[in-house]
Enzyme design. Sequence first.
Site, PDB file in Angstrom:
ATOM      1  CG  ASP A  58      -1.916   1.192   1.300  1.00  0.00           C
ATOM      2  OD1 ASP A  58      -2.673   1.350   0.681  1.00  0.00           O
ATOM      3  OD2 ASP A  58      -1.625   2.093   2.188  1.00  0.00           O
ATOM      4  CD  GLU A 143      -4.305   3.031  -4.692  1.00  0.00           C
ATOM      5  OE1 GLU A 143      -4.849   4.013  -5.080  1.00  0.00           O
ATOM      6  OE2 GLU A 143      -3.542   2.723  -3.760  1.00  0.00           O
ATOM      7  CG  ASP A 239      -1.183   2.694   6.098  1.00  0.00           C
ATOM      8  OD1 ASP A 239      -2.417   3.064   5.586  1.00  0.00           O
ATOM      9  OD2 ASP A 239      -0.314   3.250   6.584  1.00  0.00           O
TER      10      ASP A 239
END
Length: 263
Positions: A58, A143, A239
């Site tokens: 992340d 991501e 996170d």
Amino acid sequence: MHLPKLGWVKFFQGRPIPGVLKNTTVSRHGRHWFVSFQTEQVVADPLPQDPADCIAGDLGVKHFLVLSDGTIYDAPRAAYAHLRQQITRVQRKLARQVKFSKNWQKTQRRLNVLYAHVADLRRDFVQKLSTTVSQHHATVALENLRIGNMTASAKGTVEQPGTQGRQKAGLNRAILEMGWGQFLTVLEYKLAAQGGQLVLVPAAYCSQACPQCGYTAKANRPTRDRFCCQACGYAKMADVKAAEMLEDRGRQRLGVPLRPHPA
Ligand SMILES: [Zn+2]
């Protein structure tokens, strides 16, 4: 080395130059001049790695990268902050000076050197971090950021960070975003070079959805750092939880079994 028009010049050779020399480029970065040699050589295809050795990361503002195994990597914040301060000071000085005057030009050069330092710092950090991550994991899910737009706009923002109050926040964010974009690019080729791969997955609801019961709400984030499901009580560092969900999505994409994430 012998350069056209310049003749013989000295240079520092940072590492061996393998392969057949194809072309040479001289460039300037801040105060320094660089020469790069493009060469060609045949490299054997890497052995494909097991995609089940998959981890996710992340990318964030507080921590640069948080992996789904709980490892946290921070950007060199103190060094960035120091440079940002200097940049703001020099920008103010520049604004007070007569445009295109001798002193204005001097300040402009000083500013460019500072921008170059920011870029050096970021590149160094991104190179080291991507090496570390690619040495430990074959497949990494991240991501799916819209990098193209982001890097382009961030580049604009570093040099024109808006006005007054937004200036600091804008510059800060621009530096971070450029780091994310570079990290993705560099990690992708480092993984591929050793038979692994980078998998980009959507991050929708990764911050608010509960992995245990599926309950999705803003209230699941009582603080920025903590995830705590208001329906079932599942709690974890936010996170890490987001990275775990990205890992699940990456594994689904690759068709490999999910890994349990103990609470
Ligand atoms: Zn829940």
